[in-house]
Every structure is written in structure tokens, then in C-alpha cells.
Design a protein around this motif. Structure first.
Motif, PDB file in Angstrom:
ATOM      1  N   UNK A 195       0.857  -1.184   0.000  1.00  0.00           N
ATOM      2  CA  UNK A 195       0.000   0.000   0.000  1.00  0.00           C
ATOM      3  C   UNK A 195       0.889   1.228   0.000  1.00  0.00           C
ATOM      4  N   UNK A 196       0.260   2.379  -0.263  1.00  0.00           N
ATOM      5  CA  UNK A 196       1.005   3.623  -0.296  1.00  0.00           C
ATOM      6  C   UNK A 196       0.107   4.755   0.182  1.00  0.00           C
ATOM      7  N   UNK A 232      10.277   9.895  -4.370  1.00  0.00           N
ATOM      8  CA  UNK A 232       9.800   8.510  -4.310  1.00  0.00           C
ATOM      9  C   UNK A 232       8.587   8.421  -3.390  1.00  0.00           C
ATOM     10  N   UNK A 233       7.618   7.572  -3.747  1.00  0.00           N
ATOM     11  CA  UNK A 233       6.418   7.473  -2.928  1.00  0.00           C
ATOM     12  C   UNK A 233       6.632   6.633  -1.668  1.00  0.00           C
ATOM     13  N   UNK A 234       5.785   6.884  -0.701  1.00  0.00           N
ATOM     14  CA  UNK A 234       5.693   6.016   0.469  1.00  0.00           C
ATOM     15  C   UNK A 234       5.229   4.644  -0.011  1.00  0.00           C
ATOM     16  N   UNK A 235       5.840   3.592   0.501  1.00  0.00           N
ATOM     17  CA  UNK A 235       5.406   2.219   0.240  1.00  0.00           C
ATOM     18  C   UNK A 235       5.484   1.435   1.534  1.00  0.00           C
ATOM     19  N   UNK A 236       4.467   0.640   1.803  1.00  0.00           N
ATOM     20  CA  UNK A 236       4.455  -0.229   2.985  1.00  0.00           C
ATOM     21  C   UNK A 236       3.925  -1.586   2.553  1.00  0.00           C
ATOM     22  N   UNK A 237       4.459  -2.644   3.119  1.00  0.00           N
ATOM     23  CA  UNK A 237       4.049  -3.984   2.710  1.00  0.00           C
ATOM     24  C   UNK A 237       3.947  -4.912   3.910  1.00  0.00           C
ATOM     25  N   UNK A 281       1.913  -2.242  -7.091  1.00  0.00           N
ATOM     26  CA  UNK A 281       0.969  -1.124  -7.085  1.00  0.00           C
ATOM     27  C   UNK A 281       1.318  -0.309  -8.334  1.00  0.00           C
ATOM     28  N   UNK A 282       0.322  -0.059  -9.179  1.00  0.00           N
ATOM     29  CA  UNK A 282       0.595   0.485 -10.503  1.00  0.00           C
ATOM     30  C   UNK A 282      -0.232   1.732 -10.803  1.00  0.00           C
ATOM     31  N   UNK A 299       0.913   6.144 -19.167  1.00  0.00           N
ATOM     32  CA  UNK A 299       1.984   5.185 -18.894  1.00  0.00           C
ATOM     33  C   UNK A 299       1.724   4.566 -17.536  1.00  0.00           C
ATOM     34  N   UNK A 300       2.059   3.284 -17.403  1.00  0.00           N
ATOM     35  CA  UNK A 300       1.959   2.569 -16.126  1.00  0.00           C
ATOM     36  C   UNK A 300       3.300   2.647 -15.405  1.00  0.00           C
ATOM     37  N   UNK A 301       3.256   2.924 -14.123  1.00  0.00           N
ATOM     38  CA  UNK A 301       4.450   2.959 -13.286  1.00  0.00           C
ATOM     39  C   UNK A 301       4.313   1.827 -12.285  1.00  0.00           C
ATOM     40  N   UNK A 302       5.009   0.718 -12.567  1.00  0.00           N
ATOM     41  CA  UNK A 302       4.863  -0.517 -11.811  1.00  0.00           C
ATOM     42  C   UNK A 302       5.833  -0.518 -10.640  1.00  0.00           C
ATOM     43  N   UNK A 303       5.308  -0.130  -9.467  1.00  0.00           N
ATOM     44  CA  UNK A 303       6.093  -0.206  -8.238  1.00  0.00           C
ATOM     45  C   UNK A 303       5.952  -1.632  -7.722  1.00  0.00           C
ATOM     46  N   UNK A 304       7.062  -2.343  -7.669  1.00  0.00           N
ATOM     47  CA  UNK A 304       7.053  -3.740  -7.236  1.00  0.00           C
ATOM     48  C   UNK A 304       7.916  -3.885  -5.991  1.00  0.00           C
TER      49      UNK A 304
END
Length: 178
Positions: free
Chosen positions: A20-21, A47-52, A171-172, A132-137
Motif C-alpha cells: 500500500x502507499x 519517491x512514494x511512500x510504500x508499505x508492505x 501497485x501500478x 503510462x503505467x508505473x509498476x512499483x514492485x
């Protein structure tokens, strides 16, 4: 123009887990902080916040990547690659991926993006090219450290993750210039 395929569809299938972000969301436009200022799109290259959570047992480290498969290059565009994130880490703060990686956990490394810069490079698709898709993996890996140095390409990092990826969470968000 047809959309290029999801590049992860060509890798061995692995389970997913939760990501999630607070900054970005699936199929939603990237906010301006995550758009490029360096490439003149008016953003901040933040850069975005990311939590998993929910990575499988056996996870020894993580890698986080951001890839645009829709870039008009024939090979996509890597915006961000972070690796050797300790298994005890489950979150990256917004802005952690600056050029020095000042917000990244100790022992974590960044590679140069496809612009040749360390850190996160925000979106900057050509005007009129469509979304455009930005695939945060977030990749859960079964090794503590990848056998690479910070001078290799994102593709070499991906090659070294092949066979060590236990699970992947995506998250895309999207972005386009009209």
C-alpha cells in the motif's frame, strides 16, 4: 497504439502479498511530487511512500523497483531500483529514494535508473503518448543480499532476482501528459 504487456507475466509465477502507499494508488494518476522535475514535467522526483505486509516465510530481503513498460524505447524505462532491504523492514518513507538514499534503511543500496542517476526519477512520458503505467514492485527474496554492485544496470539486478523471488507485490499508478 496497443499497450505493451506486463513484464512480470514473462517471469515465473510467484504469490503476491500486500503493498500500500499513502502517496500513489493503482490505476490513479501519479501526484505531482512523484512526477519528474529533472525531466521538466513540473514534479519533484520524490519517491512514494510504500508499505508492505504478508511476505512469505523464508523472506531474507526485499528489492523495490519502479518500471514503466510503456516508455517509447523498445525496452521500457527503469525509474527506481532499491535492493538489499533487510527482511525486518516493511516500509519506505516518502522521499526515501533521493539521490543519496538518505531515507533508506542502513545496508540498502540503489542502482542508477535509466537516466543514469541514482535514486527515484519521476514520470515524464512524452506529451500525447497516452497513459503510462508505473509498476512499483516489492520483491520478497530468499537471499540476504544480491551478488551485485551499485554500478550494474537494473536489468542485471532483475536477472539476479530471477530464481530468488519468493513473492511480488505490485501497485501500478499511471501518468500522462495531454
Amino acid at each position: 497504439m496497443p499497450q505493451p504487456p506486463n513484464p512480470y507475466d514473462f517471469l515465473p509465477e510467484v504469490p503476491s502479498f500486500e503493498v500500500r502507499s499513502d502517496d500513489v494508488a493503482d490505476a490513479q494518476m501519479l501526484p505531482m511530487p512523484q512526477v519528474s522535475g529533472i525531466f521538466g514535467s513540473g514534479g519533484e522526483d520524490r519517491s512514494p511512500h510504500l508499505a508492505w505486509s504478508g511476505a512469505p516465510d523464508g523472506t531474507q530481503s526485499y528489492a523495490v523497483t519502479c518500471f514503466d513498460p510503456d516508455a517509447p524505447t523498445g525496452s521500457g524505462f527503469w525509474h527506481w531500483v532499491v535492493y538489499d532491504i533487510a527482511a525486518s523492514c516493511n516500509e519506505l518513507a516518502s522521499g526515501a529514494g533521493d539521490s543519496e538514499g538518505s531515507g533508506l534503511p542502513a545496508g540498502t543500496n540503489q542502482l542508477r535508473n535509466d537516466a543514469g542517476l541514482y535514486g527515484y526519477l519521476g514520470s515524464a512520458p512524452p506529451a500525447g503518448h497516452g497513459p503510462h503505467r508505473y509498476m512499483f514492485a516489492v520483491h520478497a527474496l530468499n537471499v540476504e543480499s544480491l551478488p551485485i554492485t551499485t554500478d550494474v544496470s537494473p536489468a542485471i539486478c532483475g536477472f539476479n532476482m530471477f530464481g530468488t523471488t519468493l513473492a511480488r507485490a505490485l501497485i501500478t499508478p499511471i501518468y500522462e501528459h495531454s
